[in-house]
Design a protein around this motif. Sequence first.
Motif, PDB file in Angstrom:
ATOM      1  N   ALA A 191       0.820  -1.145  -0.175  1.00  0.00           N
ATOM      2  CA  ALA A 191       0.167  -0.042  -0.100  1.00  0.00           C
ATOM      3  C   ALA A 191       0.744   1.207  -0.059  1.00  0.00           C
ATOM      4  CB  ALA A 191      -1.046   0.093   1.029  1.00  0.00           C
ATOM      5  N   HIS A 192       0.161   2.305   0.069  1.00  0.00           N
ATOM      6  CA  HIS A 192       0.862   3.795   0.099  1.00  0.00           C
ATOM      7  C   HIS A 192       1.969   3.971  -1.005  1.00  0.00           C
ATOM      8  CE1 HIS A 192      -0.848   3.888   3.874  1.00  0.00           C
ATOM      9  NE2 HIS A 192      -0.153   2.976   4.369  1.00  0.00           N
ATOM     10  N   LEU A 193       1.363   3.459  -2.416  1.00  0.00           N
ATOM     11  CA  LEU A 193       2.315   3.586  -3.400  1.00  0.00           C
ATOM     12  C   LEU A 193       1.820   4.719  -4.429  1.00  0.00           C
ATOM     13  CD1 LEU A 193       2.122  -0.179  -4.651  1.00  0.00           C
ATOM     14  CD2 LEU A 193       3.714   1.221  -3.162  1.00  0.00           C
ATOM     15  N   LEU A 194       3.062   5.492  -4.731  1.00  0.00           N
ATOM     16  CA  LEU A 194       2.734   6.343  -5.969  1.00  0.00           C
ATOM     17  C   LEU A 194       2.387   5.943  -7.276  1.00  0.00           C
ATOM     18  CD1 LEU A 194       5.686   9.029  -4.959  1.00  0.00           C
ATOM     19  CD2 LEU A 194       3.392   9.485  -4.775  1.00  0.00           C
ATOM     20  N   ALA A 195       1.941   6.467  -8.246  1.00  0.00           N
ATOM     21  CA  ALA A 195       1.656   6.127  -9.410  1.00  0.00           C
ATOM     22  C   ALA A 195       3.109   5.676 -10.085  1.00  0.00           C
ATOM     23  CB  ALA A 195       1.136   7.260 -10.308  1.00  0.00           C
ATOM     24  N   GLY A 196       3.068   4.888 -11.051  1.00  0.00           N
ATOM     25  CA  GLY A 196       4.257   4.594 -11.594  1.00  0.00           C
ATOM     26  C   GLY A 196       4.502   2.972 -12.107  1.00  0.00           C
ATOM     27  N   LYS A 197       5.658   2.646 -12.421  1.00  0.00           N
ATOM     28  CA  LYS A 197       5.820   1.372 -12.995  1.00  0.00           C
ATOM     29  C   LYS A 197       6.512   0.426 -12.087  1.00  0.00           C
ATOM     30  CE  LYS A 197       6.191   3.168 -17.735  1.00  0.00           C
ATOM     31  NZ  LYS A 197       7.160   3.336 -18.901  1.00  0.00           N
ATOM     32  N   TYR A 198       5.895  -0.781 -11.670  1.00  0.00           N
ATOM     33  CA  TYR A 198       6.329  -1.835 -10.841  1.00  0.00           C
ATOM     34  C   TYR A 198       6.362  -3.101 -11.281  1.00  0.00           C
ATOM     35  CZ  TYR A 198       5.291   2.143  -7.581  1.00  0.00           C
ATOM     36  OH  TYR A 198       5.065   3.334  -6.799  1.00  0.00           O
ATOM     37  N   TYR A 199       7.277  -3.908 -10.564  1.00  0.00           N
ATOM     38  CA  TYR A 199       7.585  -5.261 -11.051  1.00  0.00           C
ATOM     39  C   TYR A 199       7.629  -6.224  -9.695  1.00  0.00           C
ATOM     40  CZ  TYR A 199       9.245  -3.401 -15.454  1.00  0.00           C
ATOM     41  OH  TYR A 199       9.095  -2.536 -16.432  1.00  0.00           O
TER      42      TYR A 199
END
Length: 546
Positions: free
Chosen positions: A166-174
């Motif tokens: 949780a508490h993630l900014l918008a972006g690209k994750y793997y």
Amino acid sequence: MTVLIFALILFPACANVPQAPAAYPIAGVVVDAVTGAPVPRVELWTFVKNAEMKIIAGEDGRFRFTALEAGKYPLYGQAQGYVQEGYDQHGAFFTGIVVGAGLDSEHLVFRLHPQAVIHGRITDEHGDAVRHASVRLFASSNARGMRARGVQLQTQTDDLGEYRFAHLLAGKYYLAVQAQPWYAQAGLKWRNASMQNGSSFRRIEVKLDPTLDVVYPVTFYPGVLNERSAIELNVTAGSREEANIQLQAVPSVHVILTNLPVDEKDANNFGVGANQKIFGSFAAVFPAVSGQISPGEYEIAGLPPGEITFTINQGANPQEARMFSANVSEDNTLDVAASTAALANVSGRVIQQSGNADMQEAELTITGEDNRTASTKLRKDGTFSFASVQAGTYKPYIALPQGGQYVQQVAASGAKVHGRQVTLDGSREAQLTITLARGVGQLMGTAQLDGKPKAGAMVLLVPESGENIEDDSRMDQSDSDGTFALREILPGKYRLMAIDDGWDLEWANPAVLKPFRENAQIFEIVPDGSTKATVNVQRSTKNTPR
């Protein structure tokens, strides 16, 4: 007359009363960074003389800190369902709020980003929950000017096999998952037996149950084993993404390592470790088992197939470890002497420009790829020596009791030098001369756009030579009055630039930075010097290489 005498008597006393410092506010409104709507009941805080000061914004998102002395203040905010962040934060940088005479600090718009959530379930090939699996979240960023993927968060699955970030900014994750089958029993296929005369050995094969001699390979979302096939999770602000991953057990790989040095005094003075690099930045360590088959010959088991990095430790000093990588599948035999890079004896001298003080308590460390390091104490005259350093590229670092000195220059014979990096390329002997210097500088100033102070600009200082970009570049974000401060700068010639909306630029790439370098200002930073500058903010465009 009496009034006049009274006033004359009181005036000197009043003149000695210290005046209270002028008080200023920090005020504004917190809004949703996506919708622009006010966010109610946000907790905001700053620090006043190292003491935390907190307030709660109103239902309309408005907030106000009062009675602040002139100065610069950090400002943070958090609310349920939003990311905790600093004012106009970009990575590790944010805009400080400057208050004082003639400065507007009452009309701030604090854009708070809704949190994104990534969650899911890890299962085995039968669809059952995999408990206590390590789930790592990798984020794509360019914090050091070059886009890379690194671990941002990690967690373990619960008894239902579920995880949540949780508490993630918008972006690209793997996502990458590492686990062990609960029923697996890693064992060795071979053991040694000495002949009756005790002078020779023979292998004895041990029968293992193939249904238990299994492992889970490192698995990437959406269930692939190759990181190049991993699919990115492109999350938006406030989104909730489900990412389930199924693991498949595969036969454990057994590797026989041969041609290892033999310690005749202590046959047990040996250790071997194995890991797999993920996205080139994180080493996933495997809980493998190992054992000696015969002198100079070991087996390591419990490995998944793929590119594995082996670390051979022999002796009490971990700095003497040797590392090599190999692509393993099924069962392999690897010649360690042929697989590891050539070794070099490295010696030389450390020279202080400020004099030949006793350097007997100083320590020199060289750091290379795969976190490979070696350290040694300097002799009184500054000379040093390393035995058996693997070929590769290294950076030297010095630790002196008196501190305050840094590596200024490196020269070498038997090795290649680029900037302050040394590459050992197979020569058996390498001589280094490491020159130290003392005193760093700072550059402070104001970023302007169209003749007015610009808040939130990326301020970047890079070496004019183009060398040592990673170590010598300095960065800041301009504060609410446009000011910035770049500190701990090594002496030399630099280019200074400020870029609007440049936070996603791969500025360590010369092609990306070229259009901004052309309009940059050149400064010579001197030891213990302080330079002031006004820099014009350059705009990045959609056509700017990213």
